[in-house]
Design a protein around this motif. Structure first.
Motif, PDB file in Angstrom:
ATOM      1  N   UNK A  67      46.138  73.167  29.778  1.00  0.00           N
ATOM      2  CA  UNK A  67      45.344  73.375  30.979  1.00  0.00           C
ATOM      3  C   UNK A  67      44.569  72.119  31.330  1.00  0.00           C
ATOM      4  N   UNK A  68      43.683  72.260  32.298  1.00  0.00           N
ATOM      5  CA  UNK A  68      42.860  71.143  32.749  1.00  0.00           C
ATOM      6  C   UNK A  68      41.408  71.460  32.431  1.00  0.00           C
ATOM      7  N   UNK A  69      40.744  70.499  31.777  1.00  0.00           N
ATOM      8  CA  UNK A  69      39.389  70.707  31.271  1.00  0.00           C
ATOM      9  C   UNK A  69      38.499  69.533  31.656  1.00  0.00           C
ATOM     10  N   UNK A  70      37.257  69.803  32.032  1.00  0.00           N
ATOM     11  CA  UNK A  70      36.305  68.704  32.225  1.00  0.00           C
ATOM     12  C   UNK A  70      35.705  68.319  30.867  1.00  0.00           C
ATOM     13  N   UNK A  71      35.292  67.083  30.732  1.00  0.00           N
ATOM     14  CA  UNK A  71      34.537  66.690  29.541  1.00  0.00           C
ATOM     15  C   UNK A  71      33.153  67.303  29.685  1.00  0.00           C
ATOM     16  N   UNK A 131      33.019  59.700  31.385  1.00  0.00           N
ATOM     17  CA  UNK A 131      31.705  60.304  31.637  1.00  0.00           C
ATOM     18  C   UNK A 131      31.875  61.819  31.677  1.00  0.00           C
ATOM     19  N   UNK A 132      30.773  62.527  31.579  1.00  0.00           N
ATOM     20  CA  UNK A 132      30.822  63.979  31.677  1.00  0.00           C
ATOM     21  C   UNK A 132      31.490  64.371  32.992  1.00  0.00           C
ATOM     22  N   UNK A 133      32.343  65.383  32.908  1.00  0.00           N
ATOM     23  CA  UNK A 133      33.038  65.866  34.100  1.00  0.00           C
ATOM     24  C   UNK A 133      34.406  65.244  34.314  1.00  0.00           C
ATOM     25  N   UNK A 134      34.694  64.097  33.675  1.00  0.00           N
ATOM     26  CA  UNK A 134      36.038  63.522  33.810  1.00  0.00           C
ATOM     27  C   UNK A 134      37.052  64.555  33.334  1.00  0.00           C
ATOM     28  N   UNK A 135      38.213  64.545  33.959  1.00  0.00           N
ATOM     29  CA  UNK A 135      39.223  65.584  33.757  1.00  0.00           C
ATOM     30  C   UNK A 135      40.236  65.197  32.695  1.00  0.00           C
ATOM     31  N   UNK A 136      40.525  66.170  31.817  1.00  0.00           N
ATOM     32  CA  UNK A 136      41.552  66.018  30.787  1.00  0.00           C
ATOM     33  C   UNK A 136      42.566  67.133  30.990  1.00  0.00           C
ATOM     34  N   UNK A 137      43.821  66.766  31.181  1.00  0.00           N
ATOM     35  CA  UNK A 137      44.894  67.741  31.331  1.00  0.00           C
ATOM     36  C   UNK A 137      45.729  67.730  30.063  1.00  0.00           C
ATOM     37  N   UNK A 138      45.872  68.890  29.445  1.00  0.00           N
ATOM     38  CA  UNK A 138      46.699  69.049  28.253  1.00  0.00           C
ATOM     39  C   UNK A 138      47.969  69.749  28.701  1.00  0.00           C
ATOM     40  N   UNK A 139      49.113  69.116  28.441  1.00  0.00           N
ATOM     41  CA  UNK A 139      50.373  69.594  28.997  1.00  0.00           C
ATOM     42  C   UNK A 139      51.515  69.342  28.023  1.00  0.00           C
TER      43      UNK A 139
END
Length: 173
Positions: free
Chosen positions: A90-94, A155-163
């Motif tokens: 999924x896609x997660x914010x830091x 930074x906080x809020x940057x997006x991480x997509x795990x796929x």
């Protein structure tokens, strides 16, 4: 021009999937001379000096990609969760960052921790154990040096997509 070239190379299904899953639009990728070995990484932030950071962790390819303004600036081998404790897709914010973190559940060091979920999933340094013989309890483990570079760049809020199988036409099917 580069964006038009990239768009023309995407199949409709890949373009639709990228749009639907909110993954980053890729304008340029790194082209290493050889495949990365366990613990190795590429880090070239000068390729895109300004812009939003987005991260893609591809658990099928054991690789993490870092983009700034659509240009790949980093890549490394990763480890991820075992079958009993899988890394969620999924896609997660830091959500939180802590340089010297110790896991509350496993009492293990998690240097350069960047929390993705409130139930314990994070990006973090994993020392010398970043190869396919090891796994995590759901986190994404990175070489410590790379984890430190990434920690400083995000930074906080940057997006991480795990796929799984991120852009196979560019990164080798």
């Amino acid at each position: 021009m580069l964006l038009a070239l990239f768009a023309s190379l995407l199949t409709p299904s890949v373009a639709a999937a990228a749009s639907a899953s909110k993954v980053p639009i890729v304008l340029a990728i790194l082209t290493p001379d050889s495949p990365l070995e366990e613990g190795e990484y590429l880090w070239e932030p000068e390729r895109a000096p300004a812009g939003k950071i987005e991260i893609v962790a591809d658990v099928a390819r054991d690789t993490l990609y870092v983009y700034r303004a659509g240009v790949e600036i980093g890549r490394t081998i990763l480890i991820y969760g075992v079958d009993e404790k899988p890394t969620p897709l999924g896609t997660f914010p830091i959500l939180q960052k802590k340089k010297d973190h110790i896991s509350n559940l496993y009492h293990a060091p998690m240097p350069y921790m960047q929390r993705l979920t409130w139930d314990g999933v994070a990006l973090h340094g994993s020392g010398d154990t970043v190869d396919n013989r090891y796994a995590t309890h759901g986190c994404i483990g990175l070489p410590d040096e790379f984890a430190a570079l990434l920690f400083r760049a995000t930074k906080l809020g940057d997006r991480v997509t795990v796929t799984r199988n991120w852009l196979p036409q560019f990164y080798g099917a």
